[in-house]
Scaffold this active site. Structure first.
Site, PDB file in Angstrom:
ATOM      1  N   ALA A 118      14.474  -6.991  12.771  1.00 55.35           N
ATOM      2  CA  ALA A 118      14.295  -6.728  11.330  1.00 55.35           C
ATOM      3  C   ALA A 118      14.348  -5.233  11.013  1.00 55.35           C
ATOM      4  O   ALA A 118      14.867  -4.825   9.980  1.00 55.35           O
ATOM      5  CB  ALA A 118      12.969  -7.323  10.854  1.00 55.35           C
ATOM      6  N   CYS A 129      16.089   4.447  21.876  1.00 60.60           N
ATOM      7  CA  CYS A 129      15.462   3.738  23.000  1.00 60.60           C
ATOM      8  C   CYS A 129      15.983   4.231  24.347  1.00 60.60           C
ATOM      9  O   CYS A 129      15.377   4.005  25.380  1.00 60.60           O
ATOM     10  CB  CYS A 129      15.673   2.233  22.881  1.00 60.60           C
ATOM     11  N   GLY A 151      13.344  -6.770  18.563  1.00 59.84           N
ATOM     12  CA  GLY A 151      14.619  -7.008  19.228  1.00 59.84           C
ATOM     13  C   GLY A 151      14.502  -6.952  20.744  1.00 59.84           C
ATOM     14  O   GLY A 151      15.081  -7.775  21.459  1.00 59.84           O
ATOM     15  N   THR A 152      13.737  -5.987  21.235  1.00 56.73           N
ATOM     16  CA  THR A 152      13.560  -5.855  22.684  1.00 56.73           C
ATOM     17  C   THR A 152      12.919  -7.114  23.256  1.00 56.73           C
ATOM     18  O   THR A 152      13.380  -7.663  24.255  1.00 56.73           O
ATOM     19  CB  THR A 152      12.699  -4.623  23.000  1.00 56.73           C
ATOM     20  N   GLN A 170      22.313  -4.470  15.843  1.00 58.37           N
ATOM     21  CA  GLN A 170      22.996  -3.534  14.941  1.00 58.37           C
ATOM     22  C   GLN A 170      23.864  -4.241  13.893  1.00 58.37           C
ATOM     23  O   GLN A 170      24.460  -3.583  13.035  1.00 58.37           O
ATOM     24  CB  GLN A 170      23.871  -2.570  15.760  1.00 58.37           C
ATOM     25  N   THR A 203      -0.902 -15.279  17.378  1.00 54.65           N
ATOM     26  CA  THR A 203      -0.929 -15.478  15.936  1.00 54.65           C
ATOM     27  C   THR A 203       0.291 -14.809  15.308  1.00 54.65           C
ATOM     28  O   THR A 203       0.598 -13.660  15.606  1.00 54.65           O
ATOM     29  CB  THR A 203      -2.217 -14.867  15.338  1.00 54.65           C
TER      30      THR A 203
END
Lengths: 421, 421
Positions: free
Chosen positions: B238, B364, B98-99, B217, B275
């Site tokens: 995820a 975080c 997400g970051t 969220q 990759t």
């Protein structure tokens, strides 16, 4: 293609999809000779990862038990990598892969110098024209920023010409970047001698010149003992040494400072923000440790097979040309040949139908058509660059397997000759 | 800490280390109420991932069977995500989390405009002061580049003040960025109304204003149907919806263009080189699909528990203050309270020893001390900001569990009162 999947997918319940996946997973008993592109996951790495996929889902930044255990697992993996490359754990930074690691090293060091007040226009970087796209493309970005990118000459085997490097280094040079072993032709650079030339220039110009080494192809076959590489930044990729995909490591020297390329929660010493990929990091720790634990025996064994394999190929296919170096200057598991005039992409497909997985060049350089930039550079021969075949051995590859591959290839070449004559 | 691990580790053989991991993995039967920080992996996701960890290790960029099957798995996962958010697969980009997704959206769109010839100095971005660090820290980077970052006011519940947004938008505005639901206090933004204000400004100034929504969220509790969000960039993680850690998704609109923040092999439409993390992407596809398949039922069920839980907390701990909104404006599984005067970091540890995993604020934002920037912003009350407790429910959390947590918390508060009186 995507559209097909949408159509197909709409018929799928998650369950059907999953069994679909398992069907996909069958038929894997081919001879895999593409170790430079991807490697199987070490069973011990999977065993170590599984609890962190199934049970231990805590966020390492949480202060409750579940979070603390995830943190312990990440730090344990960091200690494993640190021990494998013989540095203190604080110099090990986990990234999202080798490409990210190279980007962080190159963009990060330049940005850090920029923050210290040095203008891009007063920075020079030296690299080669045969590097992996994660370096060459990042160099293009640096050039966009105004950094001068100089390309040092490589010889016909792909080794950096030290005299030319000496020439190129100047008072403005801040960084030298190259691969430990080239991902296509397997040429191993003389890191110590390169480091010596850099050190002399540092003394001569009374400046600091950082040394970035892309070691993605190295851990299974070469020592990654950090000090012996002389690097300030050593980049590793777990997926290339029997660890999971999506995890890389950047090892940095004590003197080196970096600016992040991603911003957020400040994880990994603020150099790689984002919740840590705990399971992946755990698997990477096991893989790097195992790869370095017995790299020498592994390399010596595979070098025997590789040398005999090359002789056999030369014997059966006299028109082939070997790309890259021989002996210690070649990565243990790398064979890269050109068969001028042959469509090696088609040959790759033919070999695949016979159960041999090889490649034409680096997967990241585009699996599809197009000549090999690397071979073009070392040979200045378009026909040779357009007809490369990379056979990267596994630790268990046998000469017999290469002999059967050679037979199939020989037959295919003769068919092609008949068709075109 | 690292040093302990080195010492410990040197005693470990890989085997011992792994069994060590399994011991670490015991004792997970606590009541986990930190769903906003991390979620358990969906068993179906693990089942889908396992073949790609153990058997299907191909590089999706290789042209042999093993590579093609890996490519198919990635595209199948892309189709699952595309179906879940109802876009065409080509608008789904997999990232390292997400970051990274937020960084790619924010830095990427600004860089793309810059390439089109627009100077940083002629770009304005509008966001709030209560965003996740992956947005606030990236905004600081944009400001460094010379982009003007404007902060729109939020009300006492943390909702964007639409009138103020209307005020701030100008002919120079290129981007508006906010979270779908705040990661600390769970406030759900009125995306449609925000989108309407943006659309009006686009018409008024005859310009394009991109809308970035951090939906990390959201998937378990809110519709992420792309069009309904009105976003140009929707970022998912995820790991926040029962998928694996280290995989995110950036969904982009047709009109939006991005420049990459990492450079290399050109994977993911050249927006995320490196990759692909095949197994992780496969797990993410299953997780996002499952999360969105029945988000409404899940949310309705959990909202019942949450509302009763809040009433119970208020009843037992009258001195507590609820942070954030009520009803539909609050994320289904979020409870965030302040207990002014209480050291809630210590309280978190005490609750943990009693088997309740909660947090003070966003992992975080630093699991450690320090006030909540979010609550400071909405309340302008340092005591309230310094005493936050975030209880983020799982789909299976029961009122009884919250009642026992409340009892432990109550007892702890009274002990603290006695000690300090």
């Amino acid at each position: 293609m995507s559209n097909i999947f949408v159509k197909r997918f709409t018929l799928f319940s998650p369950h059907v999809m999953i069994s679909g996946m398992n069907e996909i997973a069958k038929d894997t008993n081919s001879v895999y000779l593409d170790y430079a592109a991807a490697t199987p996951l070490l069973p011990a790495a999977f065993v170590a990862m599984e609890p962190f996929l199934r049970l231990e889902y805590g966020n390492p930044n949480s202060i409750h038990k579940l979070g603390v255990r995830a943190r312990q697992a990440v730090e344990l993996a960091r200690a494993q990598v640190a021990q494998a490359v013989q540095v203190r754990p604080e110099y090990v930074i986990f990234t999202g892969g080798g490409t990210e690691g190279n980007n962080l090293a190159l963009l990060g060091v330049i940005e850090s110098l920029r923050k210290e007040g040095r203008e891009y226009a007063y920075m020079e970087v030296v690299t080669t024209k045969i590097e992996h796209p994660s370096i060459t493309k990042t160099m293009e970005k640096l050039a966009e920023l105004g950094v001068t990118v100089k390309y040092v000459a490589v010889d016909t085997e792909g080794r950096i010409v030290l005299a030319d490097l000496k020439e190129l280094l100047s008072a403005k040079t801040v960084l030298v970047s190259c691969a430990y072993a080239n991902s296509e032709i397997g040429t191993v650079q003389a890191l110590r001698q390169i480091g010596k030339v850099i050190a002399e220039a540092e003394k001569k110009y009374n400046t600091i010149i950082y040394f970035h080494v892309d070691a993605a192809q190295a851990p299974l076959w070469l020592s990654c003992q950090f000090d012996s590489t002389g690097a300030d930044f050593l980049v590793l990729d777990a997926a290339k040494c029997c660890g999971p995909k999506g995890v890389g490591v950047l090892v940095k020297s004590k003197r080196a400072t970096l600016s992040p390329i991603m911003f957020g929660g400040g994880q990994e010493q603020d150099l790689r923000s984002g919740t840590e990929n705990v399971a992946g990091i755990v698997g990477a720790g096991v893989a790097f440790q195992a790869a370095q634990a017995d790299w020498r025996e592994r390399a010596e064994r595979v070098i025997q097979v590789r040398n005999q394999a090359i002789l056999h190929l030369m014997d059966v296919i006299p028109e082939m040309v070997l790309n890259g170096a021989l002996g210690d200057n070649r990565l243990a598991n790398n064979i890269n040949i050109s068969i001028p005039g042959l469509d090696t992409e088609y040959a790759t497909v033919v070999l695949d139908t016979h159960g041999f997985a090889v490649s034409t060049k680096s997967a990241c350089a585009g699996a599809g058509g197009g000549e090999s930039v690397v071979v073009r550079e070392i040979s200045a021969d378009p026909a040779r660059a357009a007809s490369t075949l990379r056979i990267s051995l596994s630790p268990d590859t046998t000469l017999e397997q290469i002999k059967s591959l050679t037979a199939v290839l020989k037959k295919h070449i003769e068919q092609m000759k008949r068709l075109t004559s």
